[in-house]
Motif scaffolding. Structure first.
Motif, PDB file in Angstrom:
ATOM      1  N   ARG A 140       2.795  69.462  20.791  1.00  0.00           N
ATOM      2  CA  ARG A 140       3.592  69.593  22.005  1.00  0.00           C
ATOM      3  C   ARG A 140       2.701  70.143  23.119  1.00  0.00           C
ATOM      4  NH1 ARG A 140       6.495  67.302  18.941  1.00  0.00           N
ATOM      5  NH2 ARG A 140       8.579  67.901  18.269  1.00  0.00           N
ATOM      6  N   PRO A 158      11.916  70.964  20.486  1.00  0.00           N
ATOM      7  CA  PRO A 158      12.064  69.733  21.257  1.00  0.00           C
ATOM      8  C   PRO A 158      11.376  69.920  22.610  1.00  0.00           C
ATOM      9  CG  PRO A 158      14.140  70.933  21.228  1.00  0.00           C
ATOM     10  CD  PRO A 158      13.198  71.668  20.314  1.00  0.00           C
ATOM     11  N   GLU A 159      10.846  68.852  23.145  1.00  0.00           N
ATOM     12  CA  GLU A 159      10.180  68.964  24.444  1.00  0.00           C
ATOM     13  C   GLU A 159      10.572  67.735  25.247  1.00  0.00           C
ATOM     14  OE1 GLU A 159       5.618  69.004  24.960  1.00  0.00           O
ATOM     15  OE2 GLU A 159       6.291  71.072  24.986  1.00  0.00           O
ATOM     16  N   TRP A 161      11.625  66.044  29.251  1.00  0.00           N
ATOM     17  CA  TRP A 161      11.757  66.085  30.708  1.00  0.00           C
ATOM     18  C   TRP A 161      10.954  67.234  31.323  1.00  0.00           C
ATOM     19  CZ3 TRP A 161      17.719  65.892  29.833  1.00  0.00           C
ATOM     20  CH2 TRP A 161      18.075  64.628  29.341  1.00  0.00           C
TER      21      TRP A 161
ATOM     22  N   THR B  78       7.070  63.209  15.850  1.00  0.00           N
ATOM     23  CA  THR B  78       6.714  62.106  16.706  1.00  0.00           C
ATOM     24  C   THR B  78       5.199  62.092  16.885  1.00  0.00           C
ATOM     25  OG1 THR B  78       7.084  61.217  18.914  1.00  0.00           O
ATOM     26  CG2 THR B  78       7.200  63.594  18.692  1.00  0.00           C
ATOM     27  N   ARG B  80       1.878  59.905  18.927  1.00  0.00           N
ATOM     28  CA  ARG B  80       1.583  58.949  19.988  1.00  0.00           C
ATOM     29  C   ARG B  80       0.231  58.349  19.759  1.00  0.00           C
ATOM     30  NH1 ARG B  80       4.280  61.773  25.149  1.00  0.00           N
ATOM     31  NH2 ARG B  80       5.770  62.847  23.844  1.00  0.00           N
ATOM     32  N   LYS B 103      15.568  66.156  16.798  1.00  0.00           N
ATOM     33  CA  LYS B 103      14.961  66.787  17.987  1.00  0.00           C
ATOM     34  C   LYS B 103      13.559  66.242  18.242  1.00  0.00           C
ATOM     35  CE  LYS B 103      13.707  71.105  15.604  1.00  0.00           C
ATOM     36  NZ  LYS B 103      12.279  70.933  15.401  1.00  0.00           N
ATOM     37  N   ASN B 104      12.866  65.846  17.177  1.00  0.00           N
ATOM     38  CA  ASN B 104      11.555  65.237  17.370  1.00  0.00           C
ATOM     39  C   ASN B 104      11.693  63.826  17.928  1.00  0.00           C
ATOM     40  OD1 ASN B 104      10.516  67.558  16.303  1.00  0.00           O
ATOM     41  ND2 ASN B 104      10.184  66.704  14.260  1.00  0.00           N
ATOM     42  N   VAL B 106      14.102  62.878  19.888  1.00  0.00           N
ATOM     43  CA  VAL B 106      14.445  63.048  21.302  1.00  0.00           C
ATOM     44  C   VAL B 106      13.190  63.404  22.115  1.00  0.00           C
ATOM     45  CG1 VAL B 106      15.663  64.553  22.921  1.00  0.00           C
ATOM     46  CG2 VAL B 106      16.866  63.601  20.958  1.00  0.00           C
ATOM     47  N   SER B 107      12.343  64.271  21.562  1.00  0.00           N
ATOM     48  CA  SER B 107      11.090  64.632  22.254  1.00  0.00           C
ATOM     49  C   SER B 107      10.242  63.401  22.508  1.00  0.00           C
ATOM     50  CB  SER B 107      10.271  65.622  21.421  1.00  0.00           C
ATOM     51  OG  SER B 107      11.015  66.783  21.183  1.00  0.00           O
ATOM     52  N   ALA B 110      12.246  60.876  25.055  1.00  0.00           N
ATOM     53  CA  ALA B 110      12.402  61.345  26.434  1.00  0.00           C
ATOM     54  C   ALA B 110      11.190  60.998  27.285  1.00  0.00           C
ATOM     55  CB  ALA B 110      12.638  62.853  26.458  1.00  0.00           C
ATOM     56  N   LEU B 139      19.441  59.240  27.401  1.00  0.00           N
ATOM     57  CA  LEU B 139      18.154  59.660  27.952  1.00  0.00           C
ATOM     58  C   LEU B 139      17.760  58.805  29.154  1.00  0.00           C
ATOM     59  CD1 LEU B 139      16.238  60.214  24.587  1.00  0.00           C
ATOM     60  CD2 LEU B 139      16.813  61.987  26.238  1.00  0.00           C
ATOM     61  N   PHE B 322      23.674  66.196  24.672  1.00  0.00           N
ATOM     62  CA  PHE B 322      23.431  66.108  23.227  1.00  0.00           C
ATOM     63  C   PHE B 322      22.947  67.455  22.748  1.00  0.00           C
ATOM     64  CE2 PHE B 322      18.883  65.939  23.809  1.00  0.00           C
ATOM     65  CZ  PHE B 322      18.736  65.270  25.010  1.00  0.00           C
ATOM     66  N   ARG B 397      19.115  65.869  35.480  1.00  0.00           N
ATOM     67  CA  ARG B 397      19.109  66.140  34.043  1.00  0.00           C
ATOM     68  C   ARG B 397      18.637  67.566  33.813  1.00  0.00           C
ATOM     69  NH1 ARG B 397      14.109  61.936  32.942  1.00  0.00           N
ATOM     70  NH2 ARG B 397      12.509  63.243  33.857  1.00  0.00           N
ATOM     71  N   PHE B 398      18.990  68.115  32.652  1.00  0.00           N
ATOM     72  CA  PHE B 398      18.707  69.532  32.397  1.00  0.00           C
ATOM     73  C   PHE B 398      18.611  69.761  30.901  1.00  0.00           C
ATOM     74  CE2 PHE B 398      23.252  68.864  32.280  1.00  0.00           C
ATOM     75  CZ  PHE B 398      23.642  69.527  31.126  1.00  0.00           C
ATOM     76  N   VAL B 399      18.114  70.940  30.534  1.00  0.00           N
ATOM     77  CA  VAL B 399      18.211  71.365  29.132  1.00  0.00           C
ATOM     78  C   VAL B 399      18.961  72.692  29.093  1.00  0.00           C
ATOM     79  CG1 VAL B 399      16.097  70.179  28.415  1.00  0.00           C
ATOM     80  CG2 VAL B 399      15.978  72.582  29.126  1.00  0.00           C
ATOM     81  N   GLY B 409      20.196  68.866  25.663  1.00  0.00           N
ATOM     82  CA  GLY B 409      19.835  68.276  26.944  1.00  0.00           C
ATOM     83  C   GLY B 409      21.019  67.514  27.491  1.00  0.00           C
ATOM     84  N   GLY B 410      21.042  67.325  28.791  1.00  0.00           N
ATOM     85  CA  GLY B 410      22.185  66.623  29.348  1.00  0.00           C
ATOM     86  C   GLY B 410      21.879  65.937  30.654  1.00  0.00           C
ATOM     87  N   ILE B 411      22.790  65.056  31.042  1.00  0.00           N
ATOM     88  CA  ILE B 411      22.684  64.393  32.332  1.00  0.00           C
ATOM     89  C   ILE B 411      23.941  64.694  33.145  1.00  0.00           C
ATOM     90  CG2 ILE B 411      21.185  62.578  31.435  1.00  0.00           C
ATOM     91  CD1 ILE B 411      23.588  60.722  31.430  1.00  0.00           C
TER      92      ILE B 411
END
Lengths: 266, 422
Positions: A140, A158-159, A161, B78, B80, B103-104, B106-107, B110, B139, B322, B397-399, B409-411
Motif C-alpha cells: 500500500r 483498504p486504500e 481514492w 491485490t 499490480r 477490502k483488498n 476494493v483497494s 478503486a 466505485l 459499502f 466520494r468519501f471514506v 467508502g461511499g458516494i
C-alpha cells in the motif's frame, strides 16, 4: 496529462499527506536512483525545501562511491541527514558470510529499527516500487508496521481514492511509499527529463554496470554498454531480465523477499 | 538498435474481479505470457516451483507471489503488474475473489479505470460475481467487459456461454451496467486471450486483448468546475503557500476564489510550482500551490472553487456506502468522515436500505454488516463541502474511519427534496 506528470503529481500528493500527518517523519535515502528521485520529488512538493530528515543506513559494506556522492548532495542541497549503523552487530563480526538473509536483517532491518526507536520516528518514507518484485507489488502507499517492525501482509488496510491510513495506535509506525506506482523505466525517463544528479555507478564501465545498488558483497553488475541515460532506457526496453537479478539476497530462497520484508526489510 | 527515446505511451489501469477460483490470476498470467510481457526467467522460475511441488504449470503463480497464496491457490492481496499490447501500456490489477479479502478487492478496484469481470463457465454466476459487479458500479467504474472462463471444461459449448451470459447481463442491467463485450475464453489454454480460438468458431466478438484495447482512456476533468482541496499551508520562506491538488477544473492567477465551507474569498496572486516546465493556469490533476493577494486564515480541508460554481456545504449527507469493517456500521457510534482533505466527526443518522448485493434485494436493517451495501444518512459535527458523485467524482466520494481504520467508502447522493417546503 502526460504520463510522467501524472506519476509526479500523485507522488507529490502522497508526500504532502505524509508530511501533514506525521510529525516524527523520516525519509530513507539509499543513494540509489529511486530514493534520489524521491528526494527530488520532496523538493518539488515543498517548493525547493526538504523539511523531512533523510536517513541512510550504513551497513559498512556500501560501495565507497555511494558515500562520497551522498555527502556531496547533502552539502549542495542543504539536506538534513542522519546516518544509522548497527554498530553492535558489526562489532560482533556480522557480515554476509554468516548468511545473506541474516546479514540483511541485522545490518539493514535492525540498523533501521534501532535508529527509528532512538529518534522516535513514527513514519518512514521509502522509494520502493511495485514492479521491483512480487511482494512489493502487494504494498500500500501507507503501510502499517507493528512495534516489532512486522508487516502483516495478510491483513492490509483498504486504500481507496487516495484516503490513506493515517490514524494508528502508539505501537504502530507507518511506511509511506510515494513511488509505488512508478516503473524502472519511468524513473530513468524522469531523471532525464528533470536532469536529476545520479551516481555514475549506473553507467557502464568495461562492459558492465550496476542496475540496482546495494552492498558490494551482494550486488552484482549486469553486462551493459549503456553509458548515458538514453542508452539505459533503450537497454531496459529491450531486456527481459528483472531489475534485482544482481541482488544475491533475493535468490537465497523462493520466498526470500517475502520473509525479509515481513520482518521489516525495506 | 535505435537509442532514441520513444514518446511515452498511453497507459490505462484495469482491474480483474470475480468469484474465488474462477481464474483471475490465471487470466492475468496468460495475458502476460501471450503478449510477451513477462520478465526473462519468470516463466522458468514458476515452472520450476510447480515441478518441485508436483503441480501442473500454474499461470497464477506469475502474480501470486506470497507463499500462502501459492500453497492455497488463492490470491490474498491485490497485485499490480504492467503489460502491453501493440496499442498501449496497461496496469493490471489482480483483485482477490475470496469474500474475506473484499477490502483488498476494493483497494484494487478503486484505482482502476475499467474492469474485467470474470465468470467460470462451469459454475456460472456466483455470490462474488454479483457483489463485485455491484461494487464496481458503486466505485464508479462504468467500462466493463465480462469474461467467461474455463470454456474448455464445458466442451467450448455455445449454449453454456449463452446461458451464463444472459443470467449475468440481466443482473448487471438492473444496476445500469452494460458490458462492452462478453468474451468466452480458456485462460489456461489461451483461447480468445490474445488469439482467436479455433475451438469456438461460433463466437465472432473480440478477444480479451481486443476488448481491452477498446476501453476509452480517462476522460478529462478540466472542463468541470474548479475544485482544489487545501492539503496544507506552508511557510518555508517568506511566502505563505496554500498547497493542494486540483481535482477538477483549472485555476489561474487573478482568479477570485471561494473557500468552502468557511466562505472566505480571495484573489490568486500566483500559481506556485518548483522546477516545472509548466507555467500558467493549473489544470485538474496538478499538485501545485497558490498564494493570495491578501493573507487569509486558511486551513487544510477547505475546497477552493470559483465563486459562481461552488460545492455544496452542509452537516448532513445522504450516500450509498459499502462497509468493510469487522464491527457493524451502527447509529450512535462515532466515525470520522474523510472527504477530499476534510476530516469531520460524524454519526449515522439513519439507514434507509441495506442491499443484499447478491440479489439486489432490500433488507430491513438498522445496522450495516461487513461486506454489505446500504443507503445511509450521515450527520456531521461540522459543515462539509462536497459535490454529488454524479457531478464531480473526486469531491463526491468519501471514506469512513472507525477507530484507527478505514472501514467503509461511499458516494454522495443528491439531497432528498424536502416535501414540506413552502
Amino acid at each position: 496529462m502526460e504520463h510522467l506528470d501524472a506519476l509526479e503529481n500523485q507522488s507529490i500528493y502522497i508526500l504532502r499527506e505524509a508530511y501533514k500527518k506525521f510529525k516524527k517523519l523520516a525519509m530513507l535515502w539509499s543513494i540509489g536512483k529511486d530514493s534520489t528521485v524521491l528526494l527530488w520529488l520532496a523538493r518539488k512538493a515543498f517548493f525547493g525545501h526538504c523539511p523531512i530528515p533523510l536517513v541512510h543506513i550504513d551497513t559498512s559494506y556500501k560501495i565507497p562511491a555511494m558515500i562520497a556522492f551522498r555527502d556531496e548532495l547533502v552539502r549542495e542541497w542543504n539536506l538534513r541527514l542522519i546516518v544509522g549503523q548497527n554498530t553492535a552487530a558489526l562489532a560482533d563480526g556480522m557480515g554476509p558470510e554468516r548468511g545473506r538473509l541474516t546479514c540483511c536483517t541485522a545490518l539493514k532491518t535492525e540498523g533501521l529499527q534501532l535508529l527509528m526507536e532512538e529518534r522516535g520516528f513514527t513514519g518512514l518514507i521509502l522509494g520502493i516500487r511495485r514492479d521491483e518484485e512480487g511482494t512489493r507489488a502487494k504494498e500500500r502507499y501507507f503501510s502499517p508496521r507493528d512495534k516489532h517492525f512486522e508487516w502483516n501482509y495478510k491483513d492490509q488496510p483498504p486504500e481507496l481514492w487516495d484516503q490513506f491510513k493515517t490514524d494508528f495506535d502508539a505501537d504502530t509506525h507507518i511506511r509511506i511509499h510515494p513511488l509505488l506506482h512508478w516503473t524502472e523505466i519511468d524513473v530513468w525517463e524522469y531523471i532525464k527529463r528533470e536532469e536529476i544528479p545520479i551516481i555514475d555507478l549506473y553507467f557502464a564501465k568495461d562492459g558492465e554496470r550496476y542496475r540496482s545498488l546495494g552492498c558490494w558483497p551482494c550486488t552484482g553488475r549486469v553486462k551493459s554498454n549503456a553509458t548515458t541515460i538514453d542508452e539505459i532506457i533503450a537497454e531496459l526496453r529491450s531486456t527481459n531480465t528483472s531489475e534485482r537479478a544482481g541482488r544475491a539476497q533475493d535468490q537465497e530462497d523462493t520466498y526470500a523477499m517475502q520473509k525479509l520484508r515481513a520482518k521489516g526489510y525495506m | 538498435m535505435s537509442t532514441s527515446i520513444e514518446t511515452p505511451r498511453a497507459s490505462i489501469s484495469i482491474v480483474i474481479v470475480g468469484h474465488v477460483d474462477h481464474g483471475k490470476s490465471t487470466l492475468v498470467g496468460r495475458l502476460f505470457y501471450d503478449t510477451d510481457s513477462l520478465p526473462e526467467g519468470r516463466y522458468e522460475a514458476v515452472a520450476r516451483v510447480c515441478e518441485q511441488t508436483g503441480k501442473p504449470f500454474e499461470f497464477a503463480f506469475l502474480l501470486d507471489a506470497l507463499e500462502e497464496e501459492r500453497d492455497q491457490g488463492i490470491t490474498i492481496d491485490t497485485a499490480r503488474a504492467q503489460f502491453h499490447t501493440a496499442l498501449r501500456d496497461y496496469v493490471l490489477i489482480d483483485a482477490p475473489g475470496h469474500k474475506e479479502f473484499l477490502k483488498n478487492m476494493v483497494s484494487g478496484a478503486a484505482a482502476a479505470e475499467a474492469a474485467l469481470l470474470l465468470i467460470d463457465a462451469e459454475e456460472g454466476v456466483q455470490e462474488q460475481s454479483r457483489r463485485h459487479g455491484y461494487l464496481l458500479h458503486l466505485l464508479g467504474i462504468r467500462q466493463v467487459v465480462v469474461v467467461i472462463n474455463k470454456m474448455d471444461l464445458v466442451g467450448f459449448e455455445q449454449w453454456v456461454y449463452e446461458d451464463v451470459r444472459r443470467e449475468y447481463l440481466d443482473f448487471l442491467a438492473a444496476l445500469g451496467v452494460h458490458p462492452q463485450a462478453v468474451v468466452p475464453v480458456s485462460a489456461r489454454e489461451g483461447d480468445n486471450i490474445a488469439r482467436n480460438s479455433e475451438h469456438m468458431p461460433w463466437y465472432d466478438g473480440p478477444t480479451v486483448v481486443e476488448a481491452l484495447d477498446a476501453f476509452a482512456a480517462r476522460t478529462s476533468r478540466e472542463h468541470l468546475p474548479l475544485r482544489l482541496p487545501v492539503q496544507d499551508v506552508y511557510k518555508f520562506d517568506h511566502r505563505r503557500i496554500i498547497a493542494g491538488r486540483v481535482e477538477a477544473g483549472a485555476i489561474a492567477e487573478g482568479d477570485t476564489v471561494l473557500f468552502s465551507p468557511s466562505g472566505h474569498r480571495g484573489v490568486v496572486k500566483s500559481i506556485e510550482r518548483w522546477h516545472s516546465p509548466r507555467t500558467g493556469p493549473a489544470q485538474a490533476g496538478e499538485s501545485i500551490g497558490i498564494t493570495l493577494t491578501e493573507q487569509l486564515f486558511i486551513e487544510r480541508g477547505e475546497i477552493v472553487s470559483h465563486v459562481a460554481d461552488a460545492p455544496r456545504a452542509g452537516t448532513e449527507l445522504r450516500a450509498n456506502l459499502f462497509w468493510l469493517g469487522d464491527r457493524h456500521l451502527a447509529p450512535g457510534r462515532p466515525y470520522v468522515l474523510k472527504l477530499a482533505t476534510q476530516e469531520i466527526p460524524c454519526a449515522v443518522a439513519g439507514v434507509s436500505g441495506v442491499i443484499n448485493t447478491a440479489t439486489l434485494g432490500n433488507v430491513e436493517a438498522h445496522e450495516v454488516a461487513k461486506n454489505e451495501v446500504a443507503t445511509v444518512t450521515l450527520s456531521l459535527k461540522a459543515p462539509v463541502a462536497y459535490d454529488c458523485f454524479t457531478d464531480i467524482v473526486e469531491t463526491g466520494r468519501f471514506v469512513l474511519v472507525d477507530g484507527y481504520d478505514v472501514a467503509g467508502g461511499g458516494i454522495v447522493l443528491p439531497p432528498v427534496e424536502n416535501d414540506f417546503t413552502i
